[in-house]
Design a protein around this motif. Structure first.
Motif, PDB file in Angstrom:
ATOM      1  N   UNK A 137      56.367  38.252  38.601  1.00  0.00           N
ATOM      2  CA  UNK A 137      55.247  39.012  38.043  1.00  0.00           C
ATOM      3  C   UNK A 137      54.156  39.055  39.101  1.00  0.00           C
ATOM      4  N   UNK A 138      53.631  40.248  39.365  1.00  0.00           N
ATOM      5  CA  UNK A 138      52.598  40.437  40.375  1.00  0.00           C
ATOM      6  C   UNK A 138      51.257  40.689  39.697  1.00  0.00           C
ATOM      7  N   UNK A 139      50.223  39.974  40.136  1.00  0.00           N
ATOM      8  CA  UNK A 139      48.883  40.104  39.561  1.00  0.00           C
ATOM      9  C   UNK A 139      47.858  40.234  40.679  1.00  0.00           C
ATOM     10  N   UNK A 140      46.703  40.772  40.309  1.00  0.00           N
ATOM     11  CA  UNK A 140      45.555  40.803  41.219  1.00  0.00           C
ATOM     12  C   UNK A 140      44.763  39.532  40.973  1.00  0.00           C
ATOM     13  N   UNK A 141      44.947  38.553  41.821  1.00  0.00           N
ATOM     14  CA  UNK A 141      44.297  37.259  41.607  1.00  0.00           C
ATOM     15  C   UNK A 141      42.786  37.363  41.770  1.00  0.00           C
ATOM     16  N   UNK A 142      42.314  38.357  42.515  1.00  0.00           N
ATOM     17  CA  UNK A 142      40.865  38.493  42.710  1.00  0.00           C
ATOM     18  C   UNK A 142      40.179  39.009  41.449  1.00  0.00           C
ATOM     19  N   UNK A 143      40.931  39.666  40.562  1.00  0.00           N
ATOM     20  CA  UNK A 143      40.350  40.223  39.338  1.00  0.00           C
ATOM     21  C   UNK A 143      40.814  39.503  38.085  1.00  0.00           C
ATOM     22  N   UNK A 144      41.767  38.608  38.200  1.00  0.00           N
ATOM     23  CA  UNK A 144      42.377  37.972  37.032  1.00  0.00           C
ATOM     24  C   UNK A 144      41.345  37.188  36.235  1.00  0.00           C
ATOM     25  N   UNK A 196      55.464  34.108  41.259  1.00  0.00           N
ATOM     26  CA  UNK A 196      54.192  34.812  41.141  1.00  0.00           C
ATOM     27  C   UNK A 196      53.924  35.545  42.447  1.00  0.00           C
ATOM     28  N   UNK A 197      53.597  36.817  42.342  1.00  0.00           N
ATOM     29  CA  UNK A 197      53.112  37.574  43.487  1.00  0.00           C
ATOM     30  C   UNK A 197      51.603  37.643  43.330  1.00  0.00           C
ATOM     31  N   UNK A 198      50.904  37.078  44.288  1.00  0.00           N
ATOM     32  CA  UNK A 198      49.467  36.901  44.176  1.00  0.00           C
ATOM     33  C   UNK A 198      48.724  37.888  45.060  1.00  0.00           C
ATOM     34  N   UNK A 199      48.015  38.819  44.420  1.00  0.00           N
ATOM     35  CA  UNK A 199      47.172  39.759  45.150  1.00  0.00           C
ATOM     36  C   UNK A 199      45.888  39.075  45.553  1.00  0.00           C
ATOM     37  N   UNK A 200      45.745  38.801  46.843  1.00  0.00           N
ATOM     38  CA  UNK A 200      44.650  37.971  47.330  1.00  0.00           C
ATOM     39  C   UNK A 200      43.779  38.685  48.361  1.00  0.00           C
ATOM     40  N   UNK A 201      44.392  39.412  49.275  1.00  0.00           N
ATOM     41  CA  UNK A 201      43.657  40.048  50.367  1.00  0.00           C
ATOM     42  C   UNK A 201      42.966  41.310  49.847  1.00  0.00           C
ATOM     43  N   UNK A 235      55.883  31.719  45.513  1.00  0.00           N
ATOM     44  CA  UNK A 235      54.856  32.767  45.494  1.00  0.00           C
ATOM     45  C   UNK A 235      55.090  33.739  46.636  1.00  0.00           C
ATOM     46  N   UNK A 236      54.566  34.940  46.467  1.00  0.00           N
ATOM     47  CA  UNK A 236      54.543  35.962  47.510  1.00  0.00           C
ATOM     48  C   UNK A 236      53.108  36.457  47.617  1.00  0.00           C
ATOM     49  N   UNK A 237      52.611  36.600  48.832  1.00  0.00           N
ATOM     50  CA  UNK A 237      51.235  37.024  49.072  1.00  0.00           C
ATOM     51  C   UNK A 237      51.189  38.531  49.280  1.00  0.00           C
TER      52      UNK A 237
END
Length: 372
Positions: A266-273, A293-298, A335-337
């Motif tokens: 599951x991929x999420x935007x970690x900056x907005x979560x 978890x695919x973590x949207x970070x950049x 995880x995947x970045x």
């Protein structure tokens, strides 16, 4: 009344049969290098498909993806891209958006041609650079975002007709089978499929407006939403996909539902979560299962000031692991970045930097500095 299903079917030859290899059990178990744990989410700025492919392969040679260039207009946006995969269904463009039509016209054919160019460009750039990734990624709008973004002939969303939703889901699944098979054949790599569902929370909440703007479309029950996603996940696997990722960048994504679809990640935007306990508990339950978890970070758009340092970008993922009670090593092997979202709104320079920073961060999780 919504259109009868017979009005949705266009005449013409059958689509690809979608026959692939053996059905995999999910994301391969063999160890992945840190560089294989970073990728992009799909969209890039500009209109040059060859330059986009060159950028992706140059910055993400170990896990590239088929680039999307929505600035090209009709057929290149998320919905147009998904309709290009439909089998025995076609769309045209009205002032209000994409609408079902009896047979493919200029707009539909344009979407198909743009997708073919993007696949060609990725294949060519892999050959030119000599990159030989073990995995490549394709992304497509999921069935609910697609059903919310296309209209029936009546002007109402496909979402308003259960039969039409089923028809679109099966058509998308069949087209995806062919797409995965072709991409694997062309690149010689395992294919990971990313299903984008940014509209799913609104579909579940019943908050999408009707054409008049005075009402909203019915809320879709969770079991119904899960079943359609399961159909598409299964189709990708039947075509030989090495993994399926469901992506939702909403602050409160339906994580339990997404995890129940059988997807590998599951991929999420970690900056907005959202940081509420309910959301974090759902993240923890996913991560405690086999789910990645695919973590949207950049950042997905150009920063206002100096580009954030790796230490700053790592803070949210590290805090997440700490708060959930997981060893930080999980960031290196479960995880995947990625960038926070698609990069269509970034400058070309920042798009390159964002992908490169994703790789740097994945390496740092595998070999963290002593200061962490």
């Amino acid at each position: 009344m919504s259109d009868p299903l017979s009005a949705l079917v266009m005449p013409g030859p059958d689509g690809p049969d979608g026959v692939g290899g053996p059905v995999p059990s999910g994301v391969p178990d063999e160890p992945r290098r840190p560089e294989e744990r970073a990728t992009g989410l799909g969209s890039l700025p500009g209109t040059d498909h060859r330059e986009a492919a060159r950028t992706v392969v140059g910055e993400l040679p170990d896990f590239p993806h088929v680039a999307e260039l929505p600035e090209r207009g009709v057929g290149a946006d998320m919905i147009g891209r998904a309709t290009a995969l439909l089998v025995d269904l076609a769309v045209e463009v009205w002032p209000s958006g994409y609408r079902v039509t009896a047979r493919p016209g200029t707009h539909h054919r344009r979407g198909v041609e743009l997708l073919a160019r993007d696949v060609d460009a990725l294949d060519e750039m892999l050959g030119e650079t000599g990159a030989a990734p073990r995995r490549v990624k394709a992304q497509v709008a999921g069935p609910w975002t697609l059903a919310a973004g296309v209209e029936l002939r009546s002007g109402h969303r496909v979402l308003t007709d259960r039969g039409a939703v089923a028809e679109f889901t099966e058509s998308l699944a069949e087209g995806l089978r062919g797409h995965v098979t072709e991409l694997a054949r062309r690149t010689g790599a395992d294919v990971v499929v990313q299903l984008d569902e940014p509209t799913l929370p609104a579909v579940l909440a019943g908050s999408l407006p009707t054409p008049s703007g005075y009402g909203t479309v019915r809320a879709v029950p969770g079991a119904e939403a899960r079943a359609a996603l399961e159909t598409v996940v299964r189709a990708a696997r039947e075509a030989g996909a090495a993994g399926v990722v469901v992506h939702c960048c909403h602050p409160t994504p339906p994580l339990a539902l997404l995890g129940a679809t059988g997807a590998d990640a599951v991929a999420v935007d970690l900056t907005a979560l959202d940081r509420s306990s309910a959301v974090l508990d759902a993240v923890g339950e996913l991560w405690d299962a086999p789910t990645e978890l695919w973590l949207g970070v950049v950042p997905s758009t150009d920063p206002a000031g100096a580009p954030p340092a790796i230490e700053a970008l790592a803070r949210r993922p590290l805090d997440l692991a700490d708060r959930l009670g997981f060893d930080r090593e999980r960031l290196a092997d479960r995880a995947v970045v990625t960038p926070a979202c698609g990069l269509a709104g970034a400058s070309p320079g920042w798009a390159r930097t964002a992908m490169a920073r994703s790789v740097e961060l994945a390496r740092a999780f595998a070999d963290p500095p002593s200061s962490w």
